[in-house]
Write a protein that holds these residues in place. Sequence first.
Motif, PDB file in Angstrom:
ATOM      1  N   HIS A  31      35.990  25.933  49.875  1.00 21.79           N
ATOM      2  CA  HIS A  31      35.802  26.584  51.492  1.00 21.79           C
ATOM      3  C   HIS A  31      34.966  27.412  51.572  1.00 21.79           C
ATOM      4  N   ARG A  32      34.358  28.383  50.414  1.00 21.18           N
ATOM      5  CA  ARG A  32      33.558  29.478  50.652  1.00 21.18           C
ATOM      6  C   ARG A  32      34.208  30.645  51.105  1.00 21.18           C
ATOM      7  N   LYS A  33      35.629  30.521  51.734  1.00 21.07           N
ATOM      8  CA  LYS A  33      35.973  31.722  52.093  1.00 21.07           C
ATOM      9  C   LYS A  33      37.537  31.349  52.173  1.00 21.07           C
ATOM     10  N   ILE A  34      38.520  32.339  51.703  1.00 20.57           N
ATOM     11  CA  ILE A  34      39.982  32.332  51.352  1.00 20.57           C
ATOM     12  C   ILE A  34      40.568  33.457  51.877  1.00 20.57           C
ATOM     13  N   THR A  35      42.020  33.300  52.315  1.00 22.73           N
ATOM     14  CA  THR A  35      42.684  34.480  52.481  1.00 22.73           C
ATOM     15  C   THR A  35      43.810  34.481  51.519  1.00 22.73           C
ATOM     16  N   THR A  36      43.983  35.651  50.733  1.00 28.69           N
ATOM     17  CA  THR A  36      44.920  35.741  49.612  1.00 28.69           C
ATOM     18  C   THR A  36      45.335  37.145  49.656  1.00 28.69           C
ATOM     19  N   THR A  37      46.134  37.403  48.702  1.00 29.37           N
ATOM     20  CA  THR A  37      46.747  38.974  48.669  1.00 29.37           C
ATOM     21  C   THR A  37      45.435  39.677  47.963  1.00 29.37           C
ATOM     22  N   LEU A  38      45.473  40.924  48.254  1.00 28.84           N
ATOM     23  CA  LEU A  38      44.555  41.738  47.714  1.00 28.84           C
ATOM     24  C   LEU A  38      44.303  41.939  46.273  1.00 28.84           C
ATOM     25  N   ALA A  39      45.493  41.874  45.765  1.00 32.68           N
ATOM     26  CA  ALA A  39      45.648  41.882  44.275  1.00 32.68           C
ATOM     27  C   ALA A  39      45.105  40.466  43.513  1.00 32.68           C
ATOM     28  N   LYS A  40      45.230  39.538  44.092  1.00 28.84           N
ATOM     29  CA  LYS A  40      44.698  38.322  43.451  1.00 28.84           C
ATOM     30  C   LYS A  40      43.374  38.086  43.972  1.00 28.84           C
ATOM     31  N   ALA A  41      42.960  38.636  44.880  1.00 25.61           N
ATOM     32  CA  ALA A  41      41.508  38.788  45.272  1.00 25.61           C
ATOM     33  C   ALA A  41      40.713  39.379  44.282  1.00 25.61           C
ATOM     34  N   LYS A  42      41.008  40.480  43.810  1.00 29.14           N
ATOM     35  CA  LYS A  42      40.665  41.609  43.014  1.00 29.14           C
ATOM     36  C   LYS A  42      40.493  41.108  41.582  1.00 29.14           C
ATOM     37  N   ALA A  43      41.413  40.237  41.037  1.00 31.83           N
ATOM     38  CA  ALA A  43      41.637  39.711  40.056  1.00 31.83           C
ATOM     39  C   ALA A  43      40.785  38.300  39.809  1.00 31.83           C
ATOM     40  N   VAL A  44      40.510  37.671  40.883  1.00 34.95           N
ATOM     41  CA  VAL A  44      39.795  36.364  40.586  1.00 34.95           C
ATOM     42  C   VAL A  44      38.258  36.797  40.717  1.00 34.95           C
ATOM     43  N   GLN A  45      37.694  37.938  41.528  1.00 35.18           N
ATOM     44  CA  GLN A  45      36.349  38.299  41.688  1.00 35.18           C
ATOM     45  C   GLN A  45      35.387  38.069  40.396  1.00 35.18           C
ATOM     46  N   PRO A  46      35.962  38.632  39.299  1.00 36.11           N
ATOM     47  CA  PRO A  46      34.938  38.833  38.154  1.00 36.11           C
ATOM     48  C   PRO A  46      35.052  37.294  37.523  1.00 36.11           C
ATOM     49  N   GLU A  47      36.191  36.628  37.741  1.00 35.69           N
ATOM     50  CA  GLU A  47      35.859  35.007  36.990  1.00 35.69           C
ATOM     51  C   GLU A  47      34.968  34.321  37.862  1.00 35.69           C
ATOM     52  N   ILE A  48      35.095  34.397  39.279  1.00 37.56           N
ATOM     53  CA  ILE A  48      34.016  33.398  40.211  1.00 37.56           C
ATOM     54  C   ILE A  48      32.730  34.184  39.884  1.00 37.56           C
TER      55      ILE A  48
END
Length: 116
Positions: A31-48
């Motif tokens: 989707h190139r863009k998703i809405t999630t919690t801030l903690a999940k976004a910060k956690a998945v950012q290095p992985e992606i």
Amino acid sequence: MRHRHVGKLLGRSYEHRKALYRNLMIALIEHRKITTTLAKAKAVQPEIEKLITIAREDTTHARRMALSKLNSKVAMRKLFTFAPQDYGGRNGGYTRITKLGPRLGDGAEMAVIELI
């Protein structure tokens, strides 16, 4: 002390956390863009970010490494179609996190993570 403890646990077991990251990465690629919690976004950012860095060079080894992280051939193919063109000359910083404010139900801080 948190010596050598990397990443957030997010109140989940290792297997659940790994599945959560995988699902978030697949959704972000599709989707190139998703809405999630801030903690999940910060956690998945290095992985992606690591996954996109791998996908910048389109080799068999890179495809196998990405498939081992994603477990979705559709998402892997989509990643390898846009990553070399969009991020070939970029040295990182492939994602952006934008804060949205608290969620109405439980007050969790929400954010949008998107591919730039």
